[in-house]
Design a protein around this motif. Structure first.
Motif, mmCIF file in Angstrom:
data_model
loop_
_atom_site.group_PDB
_atom_site.id
_atom_site.type_symbol
_atom_site.label_atom_id
_atom_site.label_comp_id
_atom_site.label_asym_id
_atom_site.label_seq_id
_atom_site.Cartn_x
_atom_site.Cartn_y
_atom_site.Cartn_z
ATOM 1 N N CYS A 163 0.831 -1.225 0.000
ATOM 2 C CA CYS A 163 0.000 0.000 0.000
ATOM 3 C C CYS A 163 0.854 1.259 0.000
ATOM 4 O O CYS A 163 0.328 2.374 0.116
ATOM 5 C CB CYS A 163 -0.921 0.021 1.231
ATOM 6 S SG CYS A 163 -2.119 -1.317 1.303
ATOM 7 N N LYS A 164 2.165 1.099 -0.106
ATOM 8 C CA LYS A 164 3.064 2.259 -0.017
ATOM 9 C C LYS A 164 2.864 3.225 -1.175
ATOM 10 O O LYS A 164 2.401 2.841 -2.243
ATOM 11 C CB LYS A 164 4.527 1.786 0.016
ATOM 12 C CG LYS A 164 4.938 1.264 1.383
ATOM 13 C CD LYS A 164 6.417 0.905 1.415
ATOM 14 C CE LYS A 164 6.839 0.503 2.822
ATOM 15 N NZ LYS A 164 8.232 0.063 2.854
ATOM 16 N N GLY A 165 3.244 4.508 -0.912
ATOM 17 C CA GLY A 165 3.232 5.502 -1.990
ATOM 18 C C GLY A 165 2.046 6.451 -1.972
ATOM 19 O O GLY A 165 1.965 7.338 -2.816
ATOM 20 N N VAL A 166 1.114 6.283 -1.015
ATOM 21 C CA VAL A 166 -0.042 7.191 -1.000
ATOM 22 C C VAL A 166 -0.087 8.107 0.225
ATOM 23 O O VAL A 166 -0.742 9.149 0.186
ATOM 24 C CB VAL A 166 -1.397 6.437 -1.141
ATOM 25 C CG1 VAL A 166 -1.529 5.824 -2.516
ATOM 26 C CG2 VAL A 166 -1.587 5.395 -0.064
ATOM 27 N N ASN A 167 0.586 7.740 1.301
ATOM 28 C CA ASN A 167 0.583 8.606 2.497
ATOM 29 C C ASN A 167 1.804 8.332 3.382
ATOM 30 O O ASN A 167 1.872 7.301 4.050
ATOM 31 C CB ASN A 167 -0.725 8.400 3.287
ATOM 32 C CG ASN A 167 -0.885 9.425 4.404
ATOM 33 O OD1 ASN A 167 -0.189 9.358 5.422
ATOM 34 N ND2 ASN A 167 -1.754 10.390 4.208
ATOM 35 N N GLY A 168 2.740 9.268 3.377
ATOM 36 C CA GLY A 168 3.991 9.104 4.130
ATOM 37 C C GLY A 168 3.782 8.994 5.629
ATOM 38 O O GLY A 168 4.528 8.293 6.313
ATOM 39 N N ARG A 169 2.767 9.705 6.140
ATOM 40 C CA ARG A 169 2.523 9.662 7.591
ATOM 41 C C ARG A 169 2.099 8.263 8.036
ATOM 42 O O ARG A 169 2.577 7.753 9.049
ATOM 43 C CB ARG A 169 1.446 10.668 7.985
ATOM 44 C CG ARG A 169 1.899 12.106 7.837
ATOM 45 C CD ARG A 169 0.750 13.055 8.145
ATOM 46 N NE ARG A 169 1.176 14.428 7.874
ATOM 47 C CZ ARG A 169 0.347 15.429 7.611
ATOM 48 N NH1 ARG A 169 -0.954 15.217 7.592
ATOM 49 N NH2 ARG A 169 0.804 16.633 7.372
ATOM 50 N N LEU A 170 1.206 7.654 7.282
ATOM 51 C CA LEU A 170 0.767 6.293 7.627
ATOM 52 C C LEU A 170 1.941 5.320 7.513
ATOM 53 O O LEU A 170 2.100 4.425 8.344
ATOM 54 C CB LEU A 170 -0.398 5.847 6.731
ATOM 55 C CG LEU A 170 -1.718 6.595 6.931
ATOM 56 C CD1 LEU A 170 -2.748 6.134 5.907
ATOM 57 C CD2 LEU A 170 -2.259 6.412 8.345
ATOM 58 N N GLU A 171 2.754 5.506 6.475
ATOM 59 C CA GLU A 171 3.939 4.641 6.320
ATOM 60 C C GLU A 171 4.888 4.776 7.504
ATOM 61 O O GLU A 171 5.425 3.777 7.990
ATOM 62 C CB GLU A 171 4.691 5.000 5.023
ATOM 63 C CG GLU A 171 4.024 4.452 3.777
ATOM 64 C CD GLU A 171 4.806 4.789 2.517
ATOM 65 O OE1 GLU A 171 6.061 4.775 2.551
ATOM 66 O OE2 GLU A 171 4.175 5.063 1.485
ATOM 67 N N ALA A 172 5.069 6.013 7.997
ATOM 68 C CA ALA A 172 5.967 6.233 9.136
ATOM 69 C C ALA A 172 5.399 5.585 10.401
ATOM 70 O O ALA A 172 6.140 4.983 11.190
ATOM 71 C CB ALA A 172 6.184 7.732 9.340
ATOM 72 N N ILE A 173 4.102 5.706 10.601
ATOM 73 C CA ILE A 173 3.464 5.083 11.776
ATOM 74 C C ILE A 173 3.659 3.562 11.712
ATOM 75 O O ILE A 173 4.033 2.923 12.699
ATOM 76 C CB ILE A 173 1.955 5.432 11.840
ATOM 77 C CG1 ILE A 173 1.766 6.920 12.120
ATOM 78 C CG2 ILE A 173 1.238 4.582 12.895
ATOM 79 C CD1 ILE A 173 0.347 7.423 11.894
ATOM 80 N N LEU A 174 3.424 3.001 10.536
ATOM 81 C CA LEU A 174 3.574 1.547 10.383
ATOM 82 C C LEU A 174 5.020 1.110 10.612
ATOM 83 O O LEU A 174 5.270 0.106 11.290
ATOM 84 C CB LEU A 174 3.085 1.107 8.996
ATOM 85 C CG LEU A 174 1.560 1.063 8.851
ATOM 86 C CD1 LEU A 174 1.134 1.070 7.381
ATOM 87 C CD2 LEU A 174 0.973 -0.156 9.556
ATOM 88 N N ALA A 175 5.972 1.886 10.092
ATOM 89 C CA ALA A 175 7.387 1.545 10.286
ATOM 90 C C ALA A 175 7.711 1.497 11.774
ATOM 91 O O ALA A 175 8.423 0.595 12.241
ATOM 92 C CB ALA A 175 8.276 2.556 9.562
ATOM 93 N N GLY A 176 7.183 2.456 12.539
ATOM 94 C CA GLY A 176 7.396 2.490 13.994
ATOM 95 C C GLY A 176 6.789 1.272 14.683
ATOM 96 O O GLY A 176 7.409 0.675 15.582
ATOM 97 N N ILE A 177 5.602 0.893 14.256
ATOM 98 C CA ILE A 177 4.920 -0.272 14.849
ATOM 99 C C ILE A 177 5.706 -1.555 14.566
ATOM 100 O O ILE A 177 5.931 -2.377 15.453
ATOM 101 C CB ILE A 177 3.474 -0.385 14.319
ATOM 102 C CG1 ILE A 177 2.614 0.759 14.872
ATOM 103 C CG2 ILE A 177 2.858 -1.749 14.678
ATOM 104 C CD1 ILE A 177 1.221 0.856 14.265
ATOM 105 N N TYR A 178 6.164 -1.715 13.313
ATOM 106 C CA TYR A 178 6.902 -2.938 12.962
ATOM 107 C C TYR A 178 8.261 -2.970 13.650
ATOM 108 O O TYR A 178 8.764 -4.033 14.017
ATOM 109 C CB TYR A 178 7.059 -3.068 11.443
ATOM 110 C CG TYR A 178 5.739 -3.225 10.717
ATOM 111 C CD1 TYR A 178 4.784 -4.143 11.161
ATOM 112 C CD2 TYR A 178 5.435 -2.450 9.594
ATOM 113 C CE1 TYR A 178 3.563 -4.274 10.502
ATOM 114 C CE2 TYR A 178 4.220 -2.580 8.933
ATOM 115 C CZ TYR A 178 3.290 -3.489 9.394
ATOM 116 O OH TYR A 178 2.090 -3.627 8.744
ATOM 117 N N ALA A 179 8.882 -1.778 13.831
ATOM 118 C CA ALA A 179 10.189 -1.730 14.511
ATOM 119 C C ALA A 179 10.046 -2.177 15.959
ATOM 120 O O ALA A 179 10.907 -2.880 16.496
ATOM 121 C CB ALA A 179 10.761 -0.314 14.433
ATOM 122 N N LYS A 180 8.952 -1.773 16.589
ATOM 123 C CA LYS A 180 8.718 -2.125 17.997
ATOM 124 C C LYS A 180 8.272 -3.587 18.115
ATOM 125 O O LYS A 180 8.686 -4.305 19.012
ATOM 126 C CB LYS A 180 7.663 -1.176 18.573
ATOM 127 C CG LYS A 180 7.448 -1.331 20.058
ATOM 128 C CD LYS A 180 6.764 -0.077 20.632
ATOM 129 C CE LYS A 180 6.510 -0.250 22.125
ATOM 130 N NZ LYS A 180 5.080 -0.219 22.451
#
Ligand code: G4P
Ligand code: MN
Length: 182
Positions: A163-180
Motif C-alpha cells: 500500500c506504499k506511496g499514497v501517504n507518508g505519515r501512515l507509512e511512518a506510523i507503520l514503520a514504527g509499529i513494525y520496529a517495535k
C-alpha cells in the motif's frame, strides 16, 4: 425522523455514515477481554485517517467507517450504493474479503491484491492495520497465542508494504509499529 430537510453537507454525510455503521455493528464486539463495541474499530480507523494522516477526503473517511459492514454484518453492496453512492461502495468493496474463501486464501489475496487497489482503499487498508496492530500491542485477543500475534505482524507488513506511496505519515506510523513489534 427528520423534522426538516437538512442542507447537503459533508458533516451530515459523515453523521449518516456513522449512524448506519453503528446500527449494523450493533451486536458485534471486539475480541478483547472487555468486549468493546465493534463500532469503536471503524470509527478509530477514520480517526487515524483524519487526525494522524491528514486525510480530508470524505468518501475515504466514509469508506473507513463502513469498511467492515459487508464483511461482518448483513449489509450488502447494493444497500451501500443506495445510501452512500458508487465511490464509497467501491472503497468498501476493495477492503472486503470474500468470506466464502478459506482463511489462508483470503490472507494470501490481501497481500497479492494490495498493490492494485485504489489510493483511497490503500489509505483505509493501512489505517485498518494500524488500528489492529496497536490493539495487538496492547492486548492479544482472547485465545490468541504469542505465535499467532507474531504471524499477524509479519502478514500485516506484507499487506501494508503493498500500500506504499499514497501517504507518508501512515507509512511512518507503520514503520514504527513494525520496529517495535508485538
Ligand atoms: N487485534 C484485534 N483484532 C480484532 C479484535 N477484535 C476483532 N478483531 C478483528 O480480527 C481481525 C484479525 O483477526 P484474524 O484472525 O486475522 O481474522 P479473522 O477475523 O478472519 O479471524 C481483524 O479484522 P479486520 O479489521 O477485518 O482486518 P484484517 O483481518 O484484514 O486484518 C480485526 O478487526 C481485537 O480485540 N484485537
Ligand atoms: Mn477492520
Amino acid at each position: 425522523m427528520a423534522l426538516f430537510s437538512a442542507p447537503p453537507s459533508p458533516l451530515g454525510d459523515l453523521l449518516q455514515t456513522i449512524t448506519f455503521a453503528a446500527e449494523k455493528h450493533i451486536h458485534q464486539r471486539r475480541k478483547n477481554a472487555l468486549k468493546t463495541p465493534y463500532i469503536n474499530h471503524p470509527l478509530g480507523v477514520a480517526h487515524i485517517l483524519w487526525f494522524e494522516a491528514g486525510v480530508e477526503d470524505i468518501a475515504t473517511l466514509q469508506g473507513a467507517i463502513l469498511h467492515d459492514t459487508v464483511e461482518d454484518t448483513d449489509t450488502t453492496f447494493e444497500e451501500l450504493e443506495r445510501h452512500f453512492g458508487a465511490e464509497v461502495t467501491r472503497i468498501v468493496k476493495e477492503c472486503t474479503d470474500d468470506k466464502h474463501l478459506p482463511k489462508m486464501e483470503r490472507k494470501r489475496l490481501q497481500i497479492e491484491n494490495a498493490p492494485h487497489k485504489s489510493d483511497k482503499a490503500k489509505l483505509v487498508k493501512m489505517a485498518d492495520k494500524i488500528y489492529n496492530l496497536r490493539d495487538l500491542q496492547k492486548e492479544a485477543p482472547e485465545g490468541w497465542t504469542r505465535e499467532r500475534v507474531e504471524e499477524y505482524f509479519v502478514w500485516a507488513k506484507k499487506v501494508t508494504d503493498g500500500c506504499k506511496g499514497v501517504n507518508g505519515r501512515l507509512e511512518a506510523i507503520l514503520a514504527g509499529i513494525y520496529a517495535k513489534g508485538p
